[in-house]
Design an enzyme around this catalytic site. Structure first.
Site, short mmCIF file in Angstrom:
data_model
loop_
_atom_site.label_atom_id
_atom_site.label_comp_id
_atom_site.label_asym_id
_atom_site.label_seq_id
_atom_site.Cartn_x
_atom_site.Cartn_y
_atom_site.Cartn_z
N HIS A 46 0.75 -0.86 0.05
CA HIS A 46 -0.20 0.40 -0.05
C HIS A 46 1.04 1.07 -0.20
O HIS A 46 1.68 1.02 0.55
CB HIS A 46 -1.13 -0.08 0.73
CG HIS A 46 -1.95 -1.29 1.41
ND1 HIS A 46 -3.00 -1.11 0.44
CD2 HIS A 46 -1.81 -2.26 2.34
CE1 HIS A 46 -3.90 -2.63 0.72
NE2 HIS A 46 -2.68 -2.96 1.85
N HIS A 47 0.63 2.05 -1.42
CA HIS A 47 1.49 2.25 -1.30
C HIS A 47 1.53 4.17 -0.19
O HIS A 47 0.35 4.63 -0.90
CB HIS A 47 2.30 3.18 -2.42
CG HIS A 47 2.97 2.24 -3.43
ND1 HIS A 47 3.78 1.34 -3.00
CD2 HIS A 47 2.46 1.02 -3.85
CE1 HIS A 47 4.24 0.56 -4.20
NE2 HIS A 47 3.02 0.42 -4.31
#
Length: 108
Positions: A46-47
């Site tokens: 999850h950037h």
């Protein structure tokens, strides 16, 4: 075109491993068996933090109300404004942030 470089650091790896330890402990306490550790980070990315929230424009992109520093009417909502990331899915935090921002913008 923008060029990005993204790598996991030691804190990321340690946080991920600790999350698995805690989950395994909870599941085993409730009768879970044959648990396997997932080491493939490619399925769990999850950037976050690419437009970090900060009071100081030199250290972030948006202020505490998600308004882009230096812009009068430009707001961002999403995990990009997180100053740090957690070990699990950010969906509920993103939703809460979006609701908070919506209330703030409509109250102005």
């Amino acid at each position: 075109a923008p060029k990005t470089s993204w790598r996991l650091g030691d804190v990321d790896r340690k946080t991920h491993a600790r999350g698995h330890e805690l989950l395994a402990t909870l599941l085993e306490a409730r009768g879970g068996t044959n648990l396997r550790k997932v080491a493939n980070y490619a399925r769990a990315h999850h950037h976050m933090g690419t437009c970090r929230m900060s009071h100081d424009p030199a250290e972030g992109v948006v202020d505490a109300n998600c308004r882009v520093h230096g812009a009068q009417n430009l707001y961002l909502a999403g995990s990009s404004v997180f100053p740090t990331g957690g070990a699990r899915q950010p969906t509920l935090t993103i939703a809460a942030l979006a609701l908070r921002l919506g209330e703030y913008v409509t109250s102005r």
